[in-house]
Design a protein around this motif. Structure first.
Motif, short mmCIF file in Angstrom:
data_model
loop_
_atom_site.label_atom_id
_atom_site.label_comp_id
_atom_site.label_asym_id
_atom_site.label_seq_id
_atom_site.Cartn_x
_atom_site.Cartn_y
_atom_site.Cartn_z
N ALA A 81 62.20 54.56 14.92
CA ALA A 81 61.51 53.74 15.80
C ALA A 81 61.63 52.08 15.22
O ALA A 81 61.40 51.22 16.06
CB ALA A 81 59.89 53.76 15.99
N ALA A 82 62.27 52.05 13.85
CA ALA A 82 62.33 50.65 13.36
C ALA A 82 63.34 50.20 14.09
O ALA A 82 63.38 48.66 14.29
CB ALA A 82 62.76 50.70 11.84
N GLY A 83 64.47 50.61 14.29
CA GLY A 83 65.57 50.01 15.08
C GLY A 83 65.19 49.38 16.41
O GLY A 83 65.50 48.31 16.79
N PRO A 84 64.47 50.28 17.49
CA PRO A 84 63.94 49.69 18.70
C PRO A 84 63.02 48.60 18.43
O PRO A 84 63.07 47.48 19.38
CB PRO A 84 63.22 50.78 19.39
N ALA A 85 62.34 48.49 17.39
CA ALA A 85 61.54 47.45 17.09
C ALA A 85 62.00 46.35 16.81
O ALA A 85 61.76 45.07 17.11
CB ALA A 85 60.40 48.00 16.13
N VAL A 86 63.22 46.32 15.98
CA VAL A 86 63.81 45.20 15.62
C VAL A 86 64.63 44.82 16.96
O VAL A 86 64.60 43.29 17.25
CB VAL A 86 65.06 45.72 14.51
N LEU A 187 73.86 44.20 13.50
CA LEU A 187 74.03 43.01 14.02
C LEU A 187 72.86 42.11 14.52
O LEU A 187 72.57 40.92 14.48
CB LEU A 187 74.89 43.03 15.11
N LEU A 188 71.71 42.94 15.04
CA LEU A 188 70.52 42.35 15.61
C LEU A 188 69.63 41.93 14.24
O LEU A 188 68.77 41.07 14.45
CB LEU A 188 69.88 43.40 16.29
N ALA A 189 69.40 42.64 13.19
CA ALA A 189 68.42 42.26 12.33
C ALA A 189 68.25 40.91 11.85
O ALA A 189 67.18 40.26 11.55
CB ALA A 189 68.74 43.28 11.15
N PRO A 190 69.61 40.51 11.38
CA PRO A 190 69.57 38.99 11.02
C PRO A 190 68.95 37.81 12.03
O PRO A 190 68.88 36.95 11.82
CB PRO A 190 71.27 38.59 10.61
N LEU A 191 68.66 38.66 13.21
CA LEU A 191 68.53 37.44 14.55
C LEU A 191 66.82 37.52 14.44
O LEU A 191 66.34 36.93 15.55
CB LEU A 191 69.24 38.00 15.70
N VAL A 192 66.09 38.40 13.88
CA VAL A 192 64.65 38.40 13.95
C VAL A 192 64.16 37.21 13.61
O VAL A 192 64.56 36.67 12.35
CB VAL A 192 63.99 39.71 12.87
N ARG A 193 63.18 36.88 14.08
CA ARG A 193 62.59 35.26 13.73
C ARG A 193 61.09 35.42 13.47
O ARG A 193 60.46 34.56 13.10
CB ARG A 193 62.79 34.35 14.82
N CYS A 194 60.58 36.62 13.70
CA CYS A 194 58.90 36.68 13.47
C CYS A 194 58.97 37.18 12.16
O CYS A 194 59.60 37.73 11.46
CB CYS A 194 58.28 37.71 14.58
N PRO A 195 57.57 37.02 11.55
CA PRO A 195 57.20 37.54 10.27
C PRO A 195 57.38 39.03 10.16
O PRO A 195 56.97 39.70 10.96
CB PRO A 195 55.82 37.19 10.05
N THR A 196 58.01 39.51 9.20
CA THR A 196 58.16 40.82 8.98
C THR A 196 57.96 41.39 7.57
O THR A 196 58.15 40.74 6.51
CB THR A 196 59.67 40.94 9.34
N ALA A 216 65.16 45.46 4.83
CA ALA A 216 64.45 44.08 4.60
C ALA A 216 65.39 43.07 4.16
O ALA A 216 65.08 41.96 4.53
CB ALA A 216 63.54 44.58 3.17
N ALA A 217 66.66 43.21 3.36
CA ALA A 217 67.42 42.20 2.81
C ALA A 217 68.17 41.59 4.20
O ALA A 217 68.72 40.41 4.12
CB ALA A 217 68.41 42.83 2.14
N ALA A 218 68.30 42.23 5.21
CA ALA A 218 69.03 41.88 6.45
C ALA A 218 68.09 40.91 7.39
O ALA A 218 68.65 40.11 8.16
CB ALA A 218 69.71 43.03 7.25
N ILE A 219 66.83 41.15 7.36
CA ILE A 219 66.08 40.37 8.02
C ILE A 219 65.39 39.10 7.37
O ILE A 219 65.09 39.15 6.18
CB ILE A 219 64.64 41.31 8.71
N PRO A 220 65.83 37.80 7.85
CA PRO A 220 65.35 36.67 7.04
C PRO A 220 63.66 36.59 6.81
O PRO A 220 62.92 36.75 7.82
CB PRO A 220 65.81 35.40 8.03
#
Length: 323
Positions: A81-86, A187-196, A216-220
């Protein structure tokens, strides 16, 4: 509000009496409103002919978030479910306040350049599910339970065995496994902008911890925390269970659970957050080492932690230590 994104092997009614999932609901529910739902074709959710793809899961999640009526929610995406959440957080950034990912990964097996042996094991697992998932055969069910929760008690293992039978039939289970193997949010993970917050069991046999580190490394700006357990699903007796629940709660509601500390305790907590040992703290405060030990015992009780490592994590969650 924390929405648990639907993942495999859930049943919203069975969860309430399961020794695997009930402790989650009890502990997280102390301070958070937890919203749950079953993935289509699982638990109490009906199935249809829509392919089990990323867009399908995001559509489900969007319907649940809309139904809550909340302007913004925190998401808990575990395992597949991590993928759909991202994906939801990227597509609907205005609706997501915080993103918590546990035991997740960026891409499924088919996108990781798997070895012939890994593919063969995957195919064999699919065949085992196809033939034995819905049967009342503990030997078949135990194969998967042992991998998901290797350190389970007898009651916990029995509960997950039963949950396999209740969650869905063999055909749907195979569809879910194929969909997870094809998942890809690189391709989506680097576009996350909320606190993660990304958390992972250090001895996870289902999803190796390195995949969680990659996520974790892929999400800013994402924070990564390892849990001291081998269980893909943290269990109530795990040394990391309370750490998991407390860290999630503090992350989602940082202003709602701050302990009442005196000025002196706050000063001590600041030094703990900086990583100072007892002798360094004693020198900084101008007191004896024994005084520091006694004061730390009181502080740990207020922070609801069991020792220095957890205290460092907790004090930093409270914004101390300059990190």
């Amino acid at each position: 509000m924390l929405v648990r994104v639907a993942h495999w092997m859930t049943h919203v009614e069975h969860d309430l009496r399961s020794p695997v999932w009930r402790p989650w609901l009890d502990r997280l529910g102390r301070e958070l409103e937890v919203v749950r739902y079953d993935e289509r074709g699982c638990g109490l959710s009906g199935s249809d002919d829509v392919p089990l793809e990323l867009d399908t899961a995001v559509e489900e999640l969007a319907a649940v978030v809309a139904a809550t009526g909340a302007p913004r929610v925190a998401l808990l995406g575990q395992s597949g479910a991590a993928g759909p959440a991202v994906a939801y957080a990227v597509r609907h950034p205005e609706r997501v306040s915080h993103l918590v990912l546990l035991g997740g990964y960026l891409a499924g097996l088919l996108h990781r350049a798997p070895s012939p042996e890994a593919l063969a094991f995957h195919d064999a697992s699919l065949r085992l599910v196809e033939l034995g998932w819905g049967r009342n055969d503990p030997a078949v069910q135990q194969f998967f339970t042992t991998r998901f929760i290797p350190d389970a008690s007898l009651d916990e293992a029995r509960a997950l065995n039963e949950q396999q039978r209740l969650s869905c039939g063999a055909a749907r289970a195979v569809q879910i496994m194929r969909a997870r193997a094809a998942l890809d949010v690189r391709l989506l993970a680097p576009l996350v902008r909320c606190p993660t917050l990304v958390m992972h069991a250090e001895g996870d046999q289902i999803v190796p911890v390195g995949l969680g580190q990659d996520l974790a490394a892929a999400i800013p700006g994402a924070r990564f925390v390892t849990l001291p357990t081998r269980n893909h699903i943290p269990l109530a007796a795990d040394p990391g269970f309370e750490l998991f629940c407390r860290t999630v709660t503090a992350f989602v509601r940082p202003d709602g659970i701050k302990p009442a500390l005196t000025a002196r305790e706050l000063e001590l907590a600041e030094l703990v957050a900086q990583g100072l040992d007892n002798l360094q703290i004693a020198a900084r405060l101008g007191v004896a080492d024994k005084t520091v030990r006694n004061a730390l015992s009181t502080l740990y009780a207020k922070l609801q932690v069991e020792g220095r490592p957890q205290a460092v994590v907790r004090t930093r969650e409270l914004g101390l230590g300059g990190s």
